[in-house]
Design a protein around this motif. Structure first.
Motif: not given
Length: 194
Positions: A26-44
């Motif tokens: 769930a913390r894989h960096p590509a989720l946030y950099t490539g798949l647009h998951v917000p890198d916030t507490v809520e996004g995580r």
């Protein structure tokens, strides 16, 4: 292995290992950099909820003692969320209220994702919409749903990989989540299937 699993300490280590593997995915960096998951507490939290849901979905389709594993996994996840809130300095009274809210959010996501995964009409439109609403924070259907298309492809690939894993594999090797970086890219257009 099941005699080993019945022993409390060994059982707990297996659940902690499964929990850790899901958290790492769930913390894989590509989720946030490539798949647009917000890198916030809520996004995580949303990413964790999605990955836990996918594993619970697989556990629901496995024979006993998978149901026990599922319950212990949920208990472990919520115990960690409780501890995290306390580390952030939330008061005892505040922790209870926030945990109720997190629990309602989590189970709402599980229900919504389950309905979306089962929807046949429109391909993955329902899944894209659920992901756009819950993870990307989009209010309505449209371009926001298309922005969730790479994440929807990742979810379907994760579902397929998990479908090939039995309980022993999940507990010893961890869930076989694909590399989210492989799904990054331009969102699909409406005339291309999901």
């Amino acid at each position: 292995m099941w005699g080993f699993f019945r022993r409390g300490g060994a059982r707990r280590r297996l659940i902690v290992g499964l929990h850790g593997a899901i958290s790492d995915a769930a913390r894989h960096p590509a989720l946030y950099t490539g798949l647009h998951v917000p890198d916030t507490v809520e996004g995580r939290f949303e990413s964790l909820s999605l990955h836990v849901y996918l594993v619970l979905r697989r556990l629901d389709r496995l024979p006993p003692p998978a149901a026990d594993v599922a319950q212990e996994l949920v208990d472990s996840i919520f115990a960690e969320l409780d501890a995290s809130l306390r580390e952030l300095g939330v008061s005892d009274m505040g922790v209870g209220k926030r945990m109720k809210k997190l629990g309602a959010s989590f189970y709402g996501r599980v229900s919504g994702y389950d309905e979306a995964m089962k929807a046949q009409a429109g391909g993955d439109a329902a899944l894209r919409h659920a992901l756009a609403r819950n993870i990307l924070g989009a209010a309505g259907a449209g371009e926001e749903d298309l922005a969730a298309a790479p994440l929807a492809r990742y979810v379907r690939a994760a579902e397929a990989a998990l479908a090939r894993a039995d309980l022993d594999a999940l507990l010893t090797a961890g869930p076989p989540f694909p590399d989210p970086g492989a799904f990054a890219g331009a969102p699909l257009t409406e005339d291309r299937p999901a």
